[in-house]
Design an enzyme around this catalytic site. Structure first.
Site, PDB file in Angstrom:
ATOM      1  N   ILE A   1       0.822  -1.216   0.000  1.00 41.38           N
ATOM      2  CA  ILE A   1       0.000   0.000   0.000  1.00 41.38           C
ATOM      3  C   ILE A   1       0.860   1.273   0.000  1.00 41.38           C
ATOM      4  O   ILE A   1       0.406   2.332  -0.436  1.00 41.38           O
ATOM      5  CB  ILE A   1      -0.981  -0.019   1.205  1.00 41.38           C
ATOM      6  CG1 ILE A   1      -2.231   0.780   0.925  1.00 41.38           C
ATOM      7  CG2 ILE A   1      -0.309   0.430   2.492  1.00 41.38           C
ATOM      8  CD1 ILE A   1      -3.344   0.549   1.938  1.00 41.38           C
TER       9      ILE A   1
ATOM     10  N   HIS B   1       8.960  -8.922   1.334  1.00 39.80           N
ATOM     11  CA  HIS B   1       8.884  -7.762   0.443  1.00 39.80           C
ATOM     12  C   HIS B   1       9.616  -8.088  -0.849  1.00 39.80           C
ATOM     13  O   HIS B   1      10.702  -8.689  -0.807  1.00 39.80           O
ATOM     14  CB  HIS B   1       9.625  -6.566   1.050  1.00 39.80           C
ATOM     15  CG  HIS B   1       9.028  -5.990   2.289  1.00 39.80           C
ATOM     16  ND1 HIS B   1       8.227  -4.883   2.287  1.00 39.80           N
ATOM     17  CD2 HIS B   1       9.150  -6.351   3.595  1.00 39.80           C
ATOM     18  CE1 HIS B   1       7.879  -4.581   3.525  1.00 39.80           C
ATOM     19  NE2 HIS B   1       8.428  -5.461   4.344  1.00 39.80           N
TER      20      HIS B   1
ATOM     21  N   HIS C   1       5.974 -11.638   6.242  1.00 39.98           N
ATOM     22  CA  HIS C   1       5.811 -11.271   4.830  1.00 39.98           C
ATOM     23  C   HIS C   1       7.156 -11.063   4.171  1.00 39.98           C
ATOM     24  O   HIS C   1       8.110 -10.623   4.799  1.00 39.98           O
ATOM     25  CB  HIS C   1       4.946 -10.009   4.690  1.00 39.98           C
ATOM     26  CG  HIS C   1       5.363  -8.889   5.594  1.00 39.98           C
ATOM     27  ND1 HIS C   1       5.008  -8.842   6.927  1.00 39.98           N
ATOM     28  CD2 HIS C   1       6.113  -7.795   5.364  1.00 39.98           C
ATOM     29  CE1 HIS C   1       5.528  -7.749   7.469  1.00 39.98           C
ATOM     30  NE2 HIS C   1       6.211  -7.108   6.543  1.00 39.98           N
TER      31      HIS C   1
ATOM     32  N   ASN D   1      11.633  -8.394   7.218  1.00 36.16           N
ATOM     33  CA  ASN D   1      12.006  -7.666   8.423  1.00 36.16           C
ATOM     34  C   ASN D   1      11.523  -8.424   9.647  1.00 36.16           C
ATOM     35  O   ASN D   1      10.395  -8.924   9.659  1.00 36.16           O
ATOM     36  CB  ASN D   1      11.363  -6.275   8.397  1.00 36.16           C
ATOM     37  CG  ASN D   1      11.847  -5.431   7.227  1.00 36.16           C
ATOM     38  OD1 ASN D   1      13.005  -5.540   6.831  1.00 36.16           O
ATOM     39  ND2 ASN D   1      10.979  -4.610   6.683  1.00 36.16           N
TER      40      ASN D   1
HETATM   41  P1  5GP Z   1       7.098  -4.312   7.556  1.00 40.59           P
HETATM   42  O1  5GP Z   1       7.423  -2.893   7.940  1.00 40.59           O
HETATM   43  O2  5GP Z   1       6.316  -5.009   8.637  1.00 40.59           O
HETATM   44  O3  5GP Z   1       8.266  -5.119   7.091  1.00 40.59           O
HETATM   45  O4  5GP Z   1       6.185  -4.205   6.277  1.00 40.59           O
HETATM   46  C1  5GP Z   1       4.812  -4.010   6.329  1.00 40.59           C
HETATM   47  C2  5GP Z   1       4.391  -3.550   4.953  1.00 40.59           C
HETATM   48  O5  5GP Z   1       2.988  -3.675   4.856  1.00 40.59           O
HETATM   49  C3  5GP Z   1       4.747  -2.094   4.662  1.00 40.59           C
HETATM   50  O6  5GP Z   1       5.542  -2.020   3.485  1.00 40.59           O
HETATM   51  C4  5GP Z   1       3.386  -1.418   4.490  1.00 40.59           C
HETATM   52  O7  5GP Z   1       3.385  -0.414   3.511  1.00 40.59           O
HETATM   53  C5  5GP Z   1       2.489  -2.584   4.120  1.00 40.59           C
HETATM   54  N1  5GP Z   1       1.107  -2.413   4.522  1.00 40.59           N
HETATM   55  C6  5GP Z   1       0.654  -1.957   5.728  1.00 40.59           C
HETATM   56  N2  5GP Z   1      -0.682  -1.950   5.749  1.00 40.59           N
HETATM   57  C7  5GP Z   1      -1.095  -2.424   4.538  1.00 40.59           C
HETATM   58  C8  5GP Z   1      -2.383  -2.644   3.968  1.00 40.59           C
HETATM   59  O8  5GP Z   1      -3.427  -2.403   4.574  1.00 40.59           O
HETATM   60  N3  5GP Z   1      -2.423  -3.121   2.710  1.00 40.59           N
HETATM   61  C9  5GP Z   1      -1.285  -3.394   1.999  1.00 40.59           C
HETATM   62  N4  5GP Z   1      -1.428  -3.870   0.764  1.00 40.59           N
HETATM   63  N5  5GP Z   1      -0.050  -3.199   2.515  1.00 40.59           N
HETATM   64  C10 5GP Z   1       0.040  -2.725   3.756  1.00 40.59           C
END
Ligand code: 5GP
Ligand code: ZN
Length: 113
Positions: free
Chosen positions: A30, A101, A99, A86
């Protein structure tokens, strides 16, 4: 369970889905950090890399396979991309459902910030 990505898997929040099967779903991030930025996740709730068990070996093995399939579909595979997971605070994890990336579409720098 109050988990954003479990809700996304359940269809309770919308997503631009790029790939889906019984075990895995891939969707656009997002807040993209590169021209192409999508996430590949197991449908099963696993909070962090630290919570993985031997049971998860199959599904976790699927993540890079799906990442490369989607990268090929998007036409970014040849130029290249970066895969990142991460873990916890120092790793920069903000969503506590594991997840992968996938970032592409520009020259990424190393080391990461
Ligand atoms: P993290 O920081 O945990 O490694 O990555 C989480 C990722 O999830 C971030 O890149 C963030 O932009 C994405 N993200 C957070 N909320 C949402 C959402 O509601 N929908 C989508 N598609 N991505 C999300
Ligand atoms: Zn979850």
């Amino acid at each position: 369970m109050d988990c954003l990505f479990c809700k996304l898997v359940a269809g309770e929040i919308p997503a631009t889905v790029l790939y889906e099967d019984e075990h895995v779903i891939a969707f656009e991030d997002i807040m993209p950090q590169a021209p192409e930025h999508f996430l590949v996740i197991p449908k099963k709730h696993i909070s962090t890399l630290n919570d993985l068990t031997d049971e998860d070996i199959f599904v976790m093995g699927m993540l890079p396979v799906v990442a490369s399939k989607v990268a090929k579909q998007k036409g970014i595979a040849e130029d290249g991309y970066r895969v990142v997971m991460n873990c916890n605070e120092n790793g920069g994890q903000t969503v506590y459902h594991i997840h992968m990336h996938v970032l592409a579409g520009r020259q990424l720098t190393w080391p990461p910030g």
